[in-house]
Design an enzyme around this catalytic site. Sequence first.
Site, PDB file in Angstrom:
ATOM      1  N   ASP A 121     -54.456   1.262 -20.104  1.00 25.13           N
ATOM      2  CA  ASP A 121     -54.352   0.366 -21.244  1.00 25.13           C
ATOM      3  C   ASP A 121     -53.778  -0.960 -20.753  1.00 25.13           C
ATOM      4  O   ASP A 121     -52.898  -0.976 -19.893  1.00 25.13           O
ATOM      5  CB  ASP A 121     -53.438   0.990 -22.299  1.00 25.13           C
ATOM      6  CG  ASP A 121     -53.317   0.130 -23.536  1.00 25.13           C
ATOM      7  OD1 ASP A 121     -54.357  -0.239 -24.100  1.00 25.13           O
ATOM      8  OD2 ASP A 121     -52.184  -0.175 -23.940  1.00 25.13           O
ATOM      9  N   ASP A 142     -49.605   3.369 -24.192  1.00 25.17           N
ATOM     10  CA  ASP A 142     -48.319   3.420 -24.882  1.00 25.17           C
ATOM     11  C   ASP A 142     -48.456   3.376 -26.393  1.00 25.17           C
ATOM     12  O   ASP A 142     -47.500   3.602 -27.107  1.00 25.17           O
ATOM     13  CB  ASP A 142     -47.403   2.278 -24.422  1.00 25.17           C
ATOM     14  CG  ASP A 142     -48.017   0.905 -24.668  1.00 25.17           C
ATOM     15  OD1 ASP A 142     -49.177   0.843 -25.134  1.00 25.17           O
ATOM     16  OD2 ASP A 142     -47.340  -0.101 -24.401  1.00 25.17           O
ATOM     17  N   ASP A 147     -53.840   5.026 -28.229  1.00 23.63           N
ATOM     18  CA  ASP A 147     -54.148   5.670 -26.945  1.00 23.63           C
ATOM     19  C   ASP A 147     -54.059   7.193 -27.014  1.00 23.63           C
ATOM     20  O   ASP A 147     -54.546   7.887 -26.119  1.00 23.63           O
ATOM     21  CB  ASP A 147     -53.166   5.187 -25.857  1.00 23.63           C
ATOM     22  CG  ASP A 147     -53.259   3.696 -25.618  1.00 23.63           C
ATOM     23  OD1 ASP A 147     -54.383   3.174 -25.609  1.00 23.63           O
ATOM     24  OD2 ASP A 147     -52.211   3.057 -25.451  1.00 23.63           O
TER      25      ASP A 147
END
EC number: 7.2.2.-
Length: 905
Positions: free
Chosen positions: A333, A643, A647
């Site tokens: 990410d 985080d 996700d």
Amino acid sequence: MSASVSATTAHHGLPAHEVVLLLESDPYHGLSDGEAAQRLERFGPNTLAVVTRASLLARILRQFHHPLIYVLLVAGTITAGLKEFVDAAVIFGVVVINAIVGFIQESKAEAALQGLRSMVHTHAKVVREGHEHTMPSEELVPGDLVLLAAGDKVPADLRLVRQTGLSVNESALTGESTPVHKDEVALPEGTPVADRRNIAYSGTLVTAGHGAGIVVATGAETELGEIHRLVGAAEVVATPLTAKLAWFSKFLTIAILGLAALTFGVGLLRRQDAVETFTAAIALAVGAIPEGLPTAVTITLAIGMARMAKRRAVIRRLPAVETLGSTTVICADKTGTLTENQMTVQSIWTPHGEIRATGTGYAPDVLLCDTDDAPVPVNANAALRWSLLAGACSNDAALVRDGTRWQIVGDPTEGAMLVVAAKAGFNPERLATTLPQVAAIPFSSERQYMATLHRDGTDHVVLAKGAVERMLDLCGTEMGADGALRPLDRATVLRATEMLTSRGLRVLATGMGAGAGTPDDFDENVIPGSLALTGLQAMSDPPRAAAASAVAACHSAGIAVKMITGDHAGTATAIATEVGLLDNTEPAAGSVLTGAELAALSADQYPEAVDTASVFARVSPEQKLRLVQALQARGHVVAMTGDGVNDAPALRQANIGVAMGRGGTEVAKDAADMVLTDDDFATIEAAVEEGRGVFDNLTKFITWTLPTNLGEGLVILAAIAVGVALPILPTQILWINMTTAIALGLMLAFEPKEAGIMTRPPRDPDQPLLTGWLVRRTLLVSTLLVASAWWLFAWELDNGAGLHEARTAALNLFVVVEAFYLFSCRSLTRSAWRLGMFANRWIILGVSAQAIAQFAITYLPAMNMVFDTAPIDIGVWVRIFAVATAITIVVATDTLLPRIRAQPP
């Protein structure tokens, strides 16, 4: 109100007043207390389903869920039934030790995770019957009127009915790093979640402004609830090690039971005593089973877990330690993982030229330099000075210190402008005194700028910031470095803006002007044309300091790194280029894909396109999940880092999910297999290295234990087949297994990592544990072991030794050969002598402990009585060590020959 209305209606597509009517509420008075109570009973609390944790008993029983353990439990039970209580006690002892170790390590991992959890219960400001209340978010129901202000966490999905300058940070939900400016205007029904400006989503954070909204979804019906469902629906993929060990254990179980049955059958055919033959068959099974394997796996993984914890990676599930070592793709990410999640001004352009701001993060230390790296004094450049003042004073954010860390309260973009001014020496608290604000025009999505009026001595000054094109409409002049005003060069400013945005930077313009009239007269009608453009401030969420080197290390290790983000393609491309995911030149076709482009791909095109691309931008949680699934379908072992709430489904689907411990959401941590306590992507490089070392050490243990266990079983089979006395008794085999597995084999778990471990390609996920090389090595060593034990047993008998002495000699031969062979297994690619005798001090400790144990079983009368052993003289020991040395030379030659053949002439 129909129970299905809230879940099925596209509230963003309706005008606010229609949503209020649909939910039978009031935009100013909210619901009545009675109606709210009825709806709470009908819809349930505003909570997500709680993940049920395994009970203590379930966690204990889980330690016995292994095919090899099943065989040992059955063998121990049968042995006890035959009144061989010593043998049964040894078997059950091995099983219990393994269970205790596994339970302790699993408990440690869970305790570490509990330490990371923040048990925070949110509250909401709700209007009911016209009165404002503060109540737990769990009590909200559809139709409730909720008030929002800067710093609030949105408690449910809200359809906004009014707002003033409302901005919401949705990065945890959508992945977009910049706050979204909200309004109450109806949108097309098909508008994507990330673009629904009239909805404030549960779990997001209000960064600026205030507003009010009607609750349209609670609990599982919110977008957060939908992601929670995706997490539950995501398949928990078996780790490579788990899958291989499961197959390996089943194979060994079937093979060993087959050998035991063969032994029993041969004994019956030879008309030997059925009970003795059955006991021998059980001894063969127990001897051939590498009962130390489950314990070795647990301890090796636990050691890897401890090493990772020292490097700030907390493992939640032990097999995850090894999975990182076999990872072929890391899906990272962008926001908060590859980047700092701290918006920072990188460059300030003034009509005099560009000025770079060095440093990252919120700590107020910086150096302003020109393009030649020469320092730029702030007071020597009037345009720069007023641009910094505009960014700092026309601002609703605050810079605060939390211990040793600086944090921003409010909008990250405003925070970046506040920080760069503070770094340049303009203290926000001092500015509040020297340039006090007396009036303000707040930012709104329609206005696209913010302007404030300040008292400057006896005069007034207007400071403003906003979108570049909107600010150009408000400015009639521009300011030079000397403070002189000249006509605005709009074309030059737009070219500078394009140059900055092409670098992936977000650009805002600043301006200043003389304040006319009184604060009461200050409104947006007095602004147009009255300002002088002072500069452009360009900012971004910068990459983490070690991100580029970590990405390079992953590439060197043969691991592909892909960025997956909900942010815009331009921003994602710029960050990807900085960290080395893309070349500095124009990205190759297909290397950057957006969510819309992914959705347009056919089922046949999708897998290859996903495998080829390096950056995925503007993707939804569902698309992240599908991306991981597509990569797994292509044969990849996928690690997913993240985080945010968005996700979580992909974290759970991935072979290993890696969450951020400091900035990560609780949903992400619960879905992950590993949590990075320092939120540093570079820690993954260390975790991959440790993971590879773990698998290496497990392979070394298997290479050591298979030949020795097979040799013990074959000795019994051969004795039954030939019809002679057993060279080693079942009790003695149990002694060998119990002591050597702990004192010798487990010491391999402490072996340091091999040189060059991060320069070799990832291990083939389909490569079995039982490779052709391992089969050949197992047959070689077990054959040598059986032959030498038979030879020594026969030699001692032929030369006058008693049966007890001959068996004791064979017993010690097995142990000494296993100890010598242990050193050969310390490296599968290098000579044991090149490693250094003391590189692993645990090996020396283990061998010493085993030597003491062998002395005890050979020479202590009590041990002689229990294990049917007898003292042996020095001559026997000479023969034992001579045979062990000869076997070691043969094994070393077998290891070296392939490398000698591979060398060029």
